[in-house]
Motif scaffolding. Structure first.
Motif, short mmCIF file in Angstrom:
data_model
loop_
_atom_site.label_atom_id
_atom_site.label_comp_id
_atom_site.label_asym_id
_atom_site.label_seq_id
_atom_site.Cartn_x
_atom_site.Cartn_y
_atom_site.Cartn_z
N THR A 13 0.80 -1.22 0.00
CA THR A 13 0.00 0.00 0.00
C THR A 13 0.84 1.27 0.00
O THR A 13 0.61 2.18 -0.82
CB THR A 13 -0.95 0.02 1.21
OG1 THR A 13 -1.71 -1.18 1.20
CG2 THR A 13 -1.89 1.20 1.14
N THR A 28 -7.70 7.54 -2.08
CA THR A 28 -8.27 7.35 -0.75
C THR A 28 -8.14 5.88 -0.39
O THR A 28 -8.44 5.00 -1.20
CB THR A 28 -9.77 7.75 -0.72
OG1 THR A 28 -9.85 9.14 -0.97
CG2 THR A 28 -10.41 7.44 0.61
N LYS A 29 -7.64 5.67 0.83
CA LYS A 29 -7.32 4.31 1.28
C LYS A 29 -8.42 3.79 2.19
O LYS A 29 -8.79 4.47 3.16
CB LYS A 29 -6.00 4.41 2.05
CG LYS A 29 -5.32 3.15 2.34
CD LYS A 29 -3.93 3.46 2.89
CE LYS A 29 -3.88 3.08 4.34
NZ LYS A 29 -2.53 3.21 4.92
N LEU A 30 -8.94 2.63 1.88
CA LEU A 30 -9.95 2.00 2.74
C LEU A 30 -9.36 0.70 3.31
O LEU A 30 -8.73 -0.06 2.57
CB LEU A 30 -11.20 1.63 1.95
CG LEU A 30 -11.92 2.75 1.18
CD1 LEU A 30 -13.02 2.16 0.30
CD2 LEU A 30 -12.50 3.75 2.15
N ALA A 31 -9.57 0.48 4.60
CA ALA A 31 -9.12 -0.78 5.21
C ALA A 31 -10.19 -1.82 4.93
O ALA A 31 -11.35 -1.67 5.33
CB ALA A 31 -8.94 -0.60 6.70
N THR A 32 -9.83 -2.87 4.20
CA THR A 32 -10.82 -3.89 3.80
C THR A 32 -10.31 -5.27 4.18
O THR A 32 -9.21 -5.44 4.70
CB THR A 32 -11.11 -3.79 2.29
OG1 THR A 32 -9.87 -3.69 1.56
CG2 THR A 32 -11.95 -2.58 1.97
N THR A 42 -6.14 -3.77 1.41
CA THR A 42 -6.40 -2.34 1.26
C THR A 42 -7.09 -2.09 -0.06
O THR A 42 -6.70 -2.65 -1.09
CB THR A 42 -5.07 -1.54 1.29
OG1 THR A 42 -4.44 -1.78 2.54
CG2 THR A 42 -5.31 -0.06 1.12
N THR A 43 -8.12 -1.28 -0.02
CA THR A 43 -8.77 -0.86 -1.27
C THR A 43 -8.51 0.62 -1.48
O THR A 43 -8.79 1.43 -0.60
CB THR A 43 -10.29 -1.14 -1.22
OG1 THR A 43 -10.49 -2.54 -1.02
CG2 THR A 43 -10.96 -0.71 -2.51
#
Ligand code: 2BA
Length: 109
Positions: A13, A28-32, A42-43
């Motif tokens: 990431t 924009t980083k999303l914790a998935t 990470t998405t």
């Protein structure tokens, strides 16, 4: 405009977001969490003009590695028998799974 959604391994990431930022792409980083391994990933959401999609895909490909991962046996006791895996198996994860979605409109207030 397109919205690129890239599911990447946590280990890739920072390298990827740094490379995107170097080229002035915003992300924009999303914790998935993956549905199969049930581990964090990470998405990234990256909004770009249509003509930038190929370049962003190149950056993602360059910065995301394929890795082998062992999946340990999971007991069906108290769990879902559908997901029971009788012995450890090796799966190849990544480098990245990427969706490119059309964007109807974008507002920045
Ligand atoms: P996971 O669902 O945790 O999957 C991790 C890896 O396990 C996958 O790597 C694949 O190699 C393997 N795998 C997944 N489902 C499997 C199954 N039913 N049988 C055998 N092996 C299986 P990747 O394909 O590189 O996927 C990495 C992560 O990307 C996934 O984590 C998931 O979070 C996401 N992803 C992949 N394809 C997706 C899709 N079509 N829609 C949404 N998310 C997706």
């Amino acid at each position: 405009m397109k919205l690129i959604m890239a599911i990447v391994q946590d280990k890739d990431t920072n390298r990827l977001t740094d490379a995107l930022a170097e080229h002035d792409y915003k992300s924009t980083k999303l914790a998935t969490r993956g549905g199969f391994l049930k581990e964090g990933n990470t998405t990234l959401m990256i909004g770009v003009d249509d003509g930038q999609v190929d370049h962003v895909l190149e950056i993602i490909e360059e910065n995301c590695s394929k890795r082998d991962q062992m999946v340990a046996p999971i007991s069906p006791m108290g769990g879902n028998a559908d997901s029971y895996i009788p012995k450890p198996v090796k799966v190849e994860v990544g480098g990245a799974n990427v969706f490119v979605l059309p964007v109807e409109s974008f507002f920045h207030f």
